[in-house]
Scaffold this active site. Structure first.
Site, PDB file in Angstrom:
ATOM      1  CE  LYS A 123      -0.901   0.876   4.921  1.00 49.69           C
ATOM      2  NZ  LYS A 123      -1.962   1.146   5.889  1.00 49.69           N
ATOM      3  CB  THR A 132      -9.186   2.200 -10.711  1.00 45.26           C
ATOM      4  OG1 THR A 132      -9.002   2.487 -12.098  1.00 45.26           O
ATOM      5  CG2 THR A 132      -8.075   2.801  -9.876  1.00 45.26           C
ATOM      6  CE1 TYR A 133      -5.850   0.760 -16.597  1.00 43.42           C
ATOM      7  CE2 TYR A 133      -8.173   0.555 -16.035  1.00 43.42           C
ATOM      8  CZ  TYR A 133      -7.175   1.016 -16.880  1.00 43.42           C
ATOM      9  OH  TYR A 133      -7.512   1.730 -17.985  1.00 43.42           O
ATOM     10  N   GLY A 164     -10.947   8.894 -15.567  1.00 44.78           N
ATOM     11  CA  GLY A 164     -12.238   8.320 -15.916  1.00 44.78           C
ATOM     12  C   GLY A 164     -13.237   8.461 -14.785  1.00 44.78           C
ATOM     13  CB  ALA A 165     -15.981   6.240 -13.663  1.00 48.86           C
ATOM     14  CB  SER A 176      -6.130   3.942 -15.053  1.00 46.36           C
ATOM     15  OG  SER A 176      -5.830   5.203 -15.619  1.00 46.36           O
TER      16      SER A 176
END
Length: 139
Positions: free
Chosen positions: A9, A57-58, A73-74, A25
């Site tokens: 993390k 997300t990625y 994006g979103a 992303s």
């Protein structure tokens, strides 16, 4: 039996940009990606400390040393520049691997510069870590 553990993390990073019109992303400074043991395109969960939003997300790469943490994006609707976030990746392990595995934790300052990185001990305490050449060495 498989168990899912935190693999790594980045703790309390600040979002530097949110771009609604970019393909989804999270852009992360390459130095932080490496320190946390993340892979490009790996799924990560984002925990927004300021709003309580939680989403997945990625990972995509931002330039090394840029301090960039960009939501695209979103995901850009769930955080804004300046929000503090925790970025977490998880991995599946069998019971024996899980007992030996130690996740990577990267602490950053207000400019997303790494101030501390290491492994979490079995007691949950951040310990000094060796340098890793690949994610495979983390297991």
């Amino acid at each position: 039996m498989q168990v899912t553990l935190m693999k790594g993390k980045i703790h309390r990073a600040r979002v530097t940009e949110a771009d609604l019109h970019y393909e989804g992303s999270i852009s992360i400074d390459r130095n932080l990606i490496e320190a946390a043991g993340f892979l490009i395109n790996e799924r990560v969960d984002i925990y927004n400390i300021d709003t309580g939003a939680r989403f997945s997300t990625y990972v995509i790469e931002a330039p090394a040393g840029s301090g960039a943490i960009g939501l695209n994006g979103a995901a850009a609707r769930l955080a804004m520049a300046g929000d503090k976030v925790i970025i977490v990746a998880y991995a599946g392990f069998d019971a024996e691997e899980a007992r030996r595995f130690r996740p990577r934790v990267v602490m950053v300052d207000e400019k997303n510069r790494r101030v501390e990185a290491g492994e979490v001990s079995s007691a949950g305490v951040l310990a000094e870590a060796a340098s890793f050449d690949s994610v495979d060495e983390l297991a």
